[in-house]
Design an enzyme around this catalytic site. Sequence first.
Site, short mmCIF file in Angstrom:
data_model
loop_
_atom_site.label_atom_id
_atom_site.label_comp_id
_atom_site.label_asym_id
_atom_site.label_seq_id
_atom_site.Cartn_x
_atom_site.Cartn_y
_atom_site.Cartn_z
CD GLN A 110 3.52 6.08 2.63
OE1 GLN A 110 2.79 5.50 2.16
NE2 GLN A 110 4.71 5.39 3.06
CG HIS A 146 0.75 7.05 5.81
ND1 HIS A 146 2.09 7.32 6.39
CD2 HIS A 146 1.03 5.31 5.62
CE1 HIS A 146 2.85 6.46 6.15
NE2 HIS A 146 2.13 5.20 5.85
CG HIS A 194 0.80 0.66 7.37
ND1 HIS A 194 1.91 0.28 7.97
CD2 HIS A 194 1.36 1.64 6.46
CE1 HIS A 194 2.71 1.20 7.92
NE2 HIS A 194 2.64 1.76 6.81
CD GLU A 195 -0.45 2.24 2.92
OE1 GLU A 195 -0.05 3.42 3.04
OE2 GLU A 195 0.15 1.26 2.96
N GLY A 197 0.90 -1.11 0.18
CA GLY A 197 0.06 0.04 -0.03
C GLY A 197 0.91 1.42 0.05
CB CYS A 243 6.55 2.51 6.93
SG CYS A 243 5.63 4.04 6.20
CG LEU A 244 6.97 2.46 0.80
CD1 LEU A 244 6.16 2.68 -0.49
CD2 LEU A 244 8.14 1.40 0.23
#
Lengths: 173, 167
Positions: free
Chosen positions: B52, B142, B138-139, B47, B96-97
């Site tokens: 981000q 953000h 999680h997404e 995702g 996470c990225l």
Amino acid sequence: MPDWSMLTLVGADRPGIVARVTRALYLHGCNLGEASMIRLGGCFTMMLMVSGGERRADLTAALRPIAEELGLRIHLEPAPGGLHQHLLPNLQVRVFGADRAGLVADVTGILAAQGFHVLELESDVAGDAERPLYIMSIQGFCERSIESVRAALAMLSDDGVSVDVASVDLLIG
Amino acid sequence: MAILEILTLPDPRLGQSSRPVEIFDAALRDFVADLEETRRAGPAAVGIAAPQVGCFQRIVIVDVSGRRKTPNHGHLILINPEIVHWDGFAIGREGCLSVPDYTGNVIRATHIQLKAQDLEGQELAFEMEGFEARAVQHELDHLDGLLFVDRVVSRRTDLYRRKVYQT
């Protein structure tokens, strides 16, 4: 590439140990990396990667006054590698059962035979003095299937030990 | 199409809240295409969320369909997503990225009901479980300026799964 050392300090637990030790390290010019600090029994244990500062002998000398005051034993040695060496676990093994000598050796012996690489193991003794309960959680990496690891550990269930193997699912988002 | 730059900690913009999308136009579709290309360019992310890449609008992409034995709804573009019901909880390991080289254990709901809009602004509704529900939570964090590191529980914290006794 910084030159890393592994610093170990162990002593009777009391408030303020972490603050005093890390302040002394900072004043000595050290930088901290990964660390594990935890109370085990009545002791406080610190294992930390440190870099920078002056020579190793000087660091031990610099910590000695605080160590003597707080009653901490010091061990310092070069640490191979450095930061960014994380290995990711893919399996978690949870064990609990009536405490008995040899339980950890039995569990980890079976895991080692499966090629299981232990990355983290923590254990605790719960229950009470008459009926202690041993609880252990292991995370690690194994190329064999979860079914294979589960089957290998199954023999422990006959002894009344509860063993659970689960996959560690890493989500990157 | 372009691969966008990913913001990484300690960039303070990752703590910013995102605004709802109000205009569903070609620019939105172009941005989502870039966001998807950026997700695919990185390390196997299931995702990605618009903030981000420094776009503070309520847009996320989730796709866990490439994972074995995982219930999923395929490739999801979720605009203005909102979780309307949570149930159960479980610990899982997340990365996470935006937080390279770190993973940690996070508690998430195991079942969620989700409302969102698609690229045309049409209403969507999903019931999700497990890994897909975790990815969505999680997404969505953000969008409210939260990262998984805000929710990490001690590595020594573990929850023993309760045995379910048949009655």
